[in-house]
Design an enzyme around this catalytic site. Structure first.
Site, mmCIF file in Angstrom:
data_model
loop_
_atom_site.group_PDB
_atom_site.id
_atom_site.type_symbol
_atom_site.label_atom_id
_atom_site.label_comp_id
_atom_site.label_asym_id
_atom_site.label_seq_id
_atom_site.Cartn_x
_atom_site.Cartn_y
_atom_site.Cartn_z
ATOM 1 N N ASP A 1 -2.320 0.626 -4.073
ATOM 2 C CA ASP A 1 -3.336 0.757 -2.964
ATOM 3 C C ASP A 1 -5.043 0.031 -3.057
ATOM 4 O O ASP A 1 -5.462 0.366 -4.214
ATOM 5 C CB ASP A 1 -3.475 2.243 -2.418
ATOM 6 C CG ASP A 1 -4.582 1.898 -0.954
ATOM 7 O OD1 ASP A 1 -5.036 1.287 -0.663
ATOM 8 O OD2 ASP A 1 -4.437 3.561 -0.598
ATOM 9 N N ARG B 1 0.899 -1.259 -0.158
ATOM 10 C CA ARG B 1 0.105 -0.528 0.129
ATOM 11 C C ARG B 1 0.869 1.109 -0.223
ATOM 12 O O ARG B 1 0.549 2.584 -0.830
ATOM 13 C CB ARG B 1 -1.152 -0.039 1.378
ATOM 14 C CG ARG B 1 -2.011 0.887 1.110
ATOM 15 C CD ARG B 1 -2.723 0.941 2.059
ATOM 16 N NE ARG B 1 -2.118 0.855 3.530
ATOM 17 C CZ ARG B 1 -2.832 -0.084 3.975
ATOM 18 N NH1 ARG B 1 -3.275 -1.241 4.008
ATOM 19 N NH2 ARG B 1 -2.295 0.187 5.997
ATOM 20 N N LYS C 1 -15.912 -10.477 1.439
ATOM 21 C CA LYS C 1 -14.745 -12.088 1.141
ATOM 22 C C LYS C 1 -16.243 -12.446 -0.033
ATOM 23 O O LYS C 1 -15.792 -13.386 -0.968
ATOM 24 C CB LYS C 1 -14.677 -12.335 1.961
ATOM 25 C CG LYS C 1 -13.485 -11.952 2.569
ATOM 26 C CD LYS C 1 -12.319 -11.481 1.849
ATOM 27 C CE LYS C 1 -11.873 -12.954 0.856
ATOM 28 N NZ LYS C 1 -10.305 -11.801 0.826
ATOM 29 N N ALA D 1 -3.774 -9.605 -1.453
ATOM 30 C CA ALA D 1 -4.691 -7.875 -0.893
ATOM 31 C C ALA D 1 -5.877 -8.293 -0.473
ATOM 32 O O ALA D 1 -6.910 -8.691 -1.132
ATOM 33 C CB ALA D 1 -3.812 -6.988 -1.565
ATOM 34 N N THR D 2 -6.237 -7.780 0.640
ATOM 35 C CA THR D 2 -7.865 -7.700 1.042
ATOM 36 C C THR D 2 -7.803 -6.168 1.999
ATOM 37 O O THR D 2 -7.493 -6.560 3.357
ATOM 38 C CB THR D 2 -8.913 -9.017 1.846
ATOM 39 O OG1 THR D 2 -10.256 -8.651 1.534
ATOM 40 C CG2 THR D 2 -8.244 -9.236 2.916
ATOM 41 N N GLY E 1 -9.730 -21.922 4.704
ATOM 42 C CA GLY E 1 -9.332 -21.925 5.987
ATOM 43 C C GLY E 1 -8.848 -21.078 7.267
ATOM 44 O O GLY E 1 -8.279 -20.516 6.747
ATOM 45 N N LEU E 2 -9.087 -21.437 8.600
ATOM 46 C CA LEU E 2 -8.439 -20.499 10.117
ATOM 47 C C LEU E 2 -7.345 -20.974 9.716
ATOM 48 O O LEU E 2 -6.864 -22.071 9.406
ATOM 49 C CB LEU E 2 -9.140 -20.670 10.802
ATOM 50 C CG LEU E 2 -8.207 -19.533 12.057
ATOM 51 C CD1 LEU E 2 -8.233 -17.903 12.171
ATOM 52 C CD2 LEU E 2 -8.810 -20.303 13.071
#
Length: 346
Positions: A68, A37, A180, A89-90, A207-208
């Protein structure tokens, strides 16, 4: 499988998943266009830039680009000339100063659209690989009355008011889930000739994620993995939210996540949605593991709903393609504890 080295782009390259992915790509000899960014060398930015520049094989193979999510056209130059693009990126928290977007969903959708179009315009990009999240793949029924029997790639989290009870009071959880889910659906729409001009699109709802990190602090997702023994109220709220949304907790090791991304790049041809998790376990099973192997900690007790115990993890698409997970639930949780101890958080 493909052979040889490629020029690839990784968005959000200083993040938990992306930084480990960049390291693996460089180690395999690929040239990497990495976006951040902000490239200005101040405070935290300096540590992010230096982290990437210090990676083995980075000299001559790694090029940093400033881009960005809130200015999605920034990504054109980074994607130019690349054969594969990893969109990692999110936006996690909405930028209140944004005049363009009212929330994270709008920002994430705009970025996904712009990056997909950049891939098409570049004319060199064969495949776009999007790092999605299992929060988009809940097996909850549309009316909120319970779970379907299994969780697989056909499951999409219902985005309606019937699931209001799932979300904590903090608006972050609903915003992130919507962001998402909508972004993944939109990215997948470019995987056809009408929208994508022949671009192959892969989404990996992960997943986590647990395990070690290249970053200077314990990753948020790693803290959530061991929230039952951490004195971190927000992490525990996040863990309980995932249980409410997904029935159980899909776990995946950071190393397997990165290898899955690279597997999807190296495959001769691949497209579509592939859930990425090696284990699907209950909070009770997680607590029992900690109580048995780490008696020095005060473990939160968990009592499972029988209905949720019956939900099956039915995703085999990635493994059917030939991918092999190396880490099971025990290894993931143990590595999270090692990481937290190394960082001084336990």
């Amino acid at each position: 499988m493909r052979e040889g080295c490629s020029k690839v782009c990784v968005t959000g390259a200083s993040g938990y998943i992306a930084s480990s992915l960049v390291k693996k790509l460089l180690a395999k000899g690929h040239s990497v266009h990495a976006t951040l960014r902000d490239l200005s060398l101040y405070t935290e930015n300096e540590s992010k830039v230096s982290l990437l520049k210090s990676l083995p094989q980075s000299e001559g193979k790694l090029v940093l680009f400033e881009a960005d999510i809130y200015n999605p056209n920034d990504f054109d130059h980074a994607i130019e000339g690349c054969e594969f693009v990893f969109h990692v990126a999110t936006p996690m928290i909405h930028d209140p100063g944004s005049q363009q977007y009212k929330n994270t969903s709008e920002a994430a959708m705009a970025a996904s659209k712009s990056i997909a179009l950049s891939c098409v315009r570049a004319g060199t990009v064969k495949r776009l690989i999007y790092t999605a999240s299992v929060v988009s793949a809940s097996s909850l029924k549309e009316d909120g009355s319970g779970f379907k029997d299994a969780m697989d790639e056909t499951c999409w989290t219902p985005l309606n008011d019937s699931l209001a009870y799932v979300y904590p009071d903090d608006p972050f959880y609903k915003d992130y889930t919507y962001s998402k889910t909508l972004s993944e659906k939109h990215v997948l729409s470019y995987g056809n000739d009408e929208n994508g001009g022949g671009l192959e699109v892969v989404t990996l709802p992960c997943g986590l994620v647990g395990g070690d990190t290249l970053q200077s602090s314990t990753p948020v997702s790693g803290v959530v993995c061991i929230a039952q023994i951490m004195q971190d109220a927000r992490a525990y709220i996040s863990l309980k939210f995932l249980k409410k949304l997904l029935g159980k907790i899909p776990l995946v090791h950071i190393d397997d996540v990165c290898e899955a991304h690279i597997f999807c790049m190296e495959s001769t041809s691949i497209s579509g949605r592939f859930l990425c998790a090696s284990s699907y376990i209950s909070l009770e099973e997680m607590a029992n593991h900690f109580a048995l192997h780490y008696p020095e900690f005060n473990v939160k007790q968990e009592y499972e709903d029988e209905l949720k115990k019956d939900i099956k993890w039915a995703s085999t698409k990635l493994c059917d393609k030939g991918f092999v997970y190396k880490y099971d639930a025990k290894m993931i949780l143990d590595d999270c504890i090692k990481c937290a101890r190394r960082m001084g958080d336990l």
